[in-house]
Design an enzyme around this catalytic site. Structure first.
Site, PDB file in Angstrom:
ATOM      1  N   LYS A   1       0.212   3.762  -2.111  1.00  0.00           N
ATOM      2  CA  LYS A   1      -0.628   4.853  -2.639  1.00  0.00           C
ATOM      3  C   LYS A   1       0.175   5.677  -3.648  1.00  0.00           C
ATOM      4  CE  LYS A   1      -3.936   4.949   1.110  1.00  0.00           C
ATOM      5  NZ  LYS A   1      -3.333   4.050   2.122  1.00  0.00           N
TER       6      LYS A   1
ATOM      7  N   ASP B   1       0.858  -1.192   0.000  1.00  0.00           N
ATOM      8  CA  ASP B   1       0.000   0.000   0.000  1.00  0.00           C
ATOM      9  C   ASP B   1       0.888   1.235   0.000  1.00  0.00           C
ATOM     10  OD1 ASP B   1      -1.839   1.982   0.367  1.00  0.00           O
ATOM     11  OD2 ASP B   1      -2.487   1.316   2.353  1.00  0.00           O
TER      12      ASP B   1
ATOM     13  N   GLN C   1     -11.609   2.369  13.024  1.00  0.00           N
ATOM     14  CA  GLN C   1     -12.305   3.529  12.436  1.00  0.00           C
ATOM     15  C   GLN C   1     -13.828   3.426  12.598  1.00  0.00           C
ATOM     16  OE1 GLN C   1     -10.666   4.909   8.552  1.00  0.00           O
ATOM     17  NE2 GLN C   1      -9.034   3.413   8.895  1.00  0.00           N
TER      18      GLN C   1
ATOM     19  N   GLY D   1     -11.432   0.525   7.161  1.00  0.00           N
ATOM     20  CA  GLY D   1     -12.305   1.296   8.054  1.00  0.00           C
ATOM     21  C   GLY D   1     -12.983   0.429   9.092  1.00  0.00           C
TER      22      GLY D   1
ATOM     23  N   ASP E   1       2.484   9.561  -8.841  1.00  0.00           N
ATOM     24  CA  ASP E   1       3.576  10.303  -9.474  1.00  0.00           C
ATOM     25  C   ASP E   1       3.403  10.270 -10.997  1.00  0.00           C
ATOM     26  OD1 ASP E   1       6.162  11.574  -9.819  1.00  0.00           O
ATOM     27  OD2 ASP E   1       6.670  10.786  -7.838  1.00  0.00           O
TER      28      ASP E   1
ATOM     29  N   PRO F   1       4.078   8.908 -14.844  1.00  0.00           N
ATOM     30  CA  PRO F   1       4.075   7.504 -15.281  1.00  0.00           C
ATOM     31  C   PRO F   1       5.415   6.791 -15.092  1.00  0.00           C
ATOM     32  CG  PRO F   1       2.832   8.840 -16.821  1.00  0.00           C
ATOM     33  CD  PRO F   1       3.446   9.804 -15.838  1.00  0.00           C
ATOM     34  N   ASN F   2       6.516   7.421 -15.474  1.00  0.00           N
ATOM     35  CA  ASN F   2       7.807   6.725 -15.381  1.00  0.00           C
ATOM     36  C   ASN F   2       8.142   6.369 -13.939  1.00  0.00           C
ATOM     37  OD1 ASN F   2      10.375   5.796 -16.621  1.00  0.00           O
ATOM     38  ND2 ASN F   2      11.214   7.365 -15.247  1.00  0.00           N
TER      39      ASN F   2
ATOM     40  N   GLY G   1     -13.163  -1.818  12.355  1.00  0.00           N
ATOM     41  CA  GLY G   1     -12.415  -1.904  13.607  1.00  0.00           C
ATOM     42  C   GLY G   1     -12.169  -0.531  14.181  1.00  0.00           C
TER      43      GLY G   1
END
Ligand code: BMP
EC number: 4.1.1.23
Length: 212
Positions: free
Chosen positions: A60, A58, A174, A170, A63, A65-66, A172
């Protein structure tokens, strides 16, 4: 029926291996991210591979593409089975992540709507629906959608259809329950409610049973 993914946001190899080992047999995948990898390096993937379940990175990714392709190369080279990317950098950046994942035999999940309250500022509503359409067009394997807003996850399911997966955080800590979303998703993501539990295996077992 939904799978159980552990968000292993602990620090250091010893703690990560302790929790993963304790939960043996109760998990369908382990999600690792910056808290763990910044404290251990990507070598942690090899240590966790002993649990013989997929490791999803994870990061995330967000940026050009390269750079996205280079990140995927490292993640899949380390032994991960999947990666999580953002979509808001645009269709070319997203396509680079999806294509690089598939080139390396991995899967790519796209964050569409986030689970925390601040997601309502940007990562929700129309934007989330647009990113779900982008994820589908890019050939992504699935999306990330919130257990904390099950009605939104249901809406995103109608956009992507049944051929893509939804993993849902989310549950538990959260505040969401497995029962809130299990009918809309393929997997629930649980972190603190498992790795901070006095008995992580028992906690994982309970979430797994409730997600079924
Ligand atoms: P916890 O169950 O401890 O709240 O952990 C949730 C995990 O899911 C964390 O790793 C977090 O970064 C991730 N996550 C999230 O909570 N909401 C999202 O919208 C997207 C996420 O990746």
């Amino acid at each position: 029926m939904a799978d159980l993914l552990l968000a292993l946001d602990v620090k250091g190899k010893a703690e990560a291996v302790r929790v993963a080992t304790a939960c043996t047999g109760e998990l369908d995948a382990i999600k690792i991210g910056y808290p763990l990898v910044l404290s251990t390096g990507l070598e942690i993937v090899k240590d966790l591979a002993k649990s013989e379940i997929p490791i999803i990175a994870d990061f995330k990714v967000a940026d050009i593409p390269n750079t996205n392709s280079l990140i995927c190369e490292e993640v899949f080279g380390a032994g991960c089975a999947g990666i999580i990317t953002h979509a808001f950098c645009g269709s070319d950046s997203l396509a680079a992540c999806v294509d690089a994942s598939h080139d390396h035999g991995g899967v790519c999940f796209v964050v569409c709507e986030m689970s925390h309250p601040g997601a309502l500022d940007f990562l929700s509503g129309e934007n989330a629906e647009r990113m779900a359409r982008m994820a589908k067009a890019a050939g992504a394997d699935g999306i990330i959608a919130p257990a904390t807003r099950p009605e939104r996850t249901a809406t995103l399911r109608t956009i992507i259809g049944s051929s893509m997966k939804i993993y849902s955080p989310g549950v538990g800590a959260q505040g969401a329950q497995p029962e809130d979303v299990k009918k809309y998703v393929d997997g629930i993501i649980v972190g603190r409610a498992i790795y901070e539990a006095a008995d992580p295996k028992a906690a994982a077992h309970e979430f797994r049973v409730r997600a079924r």
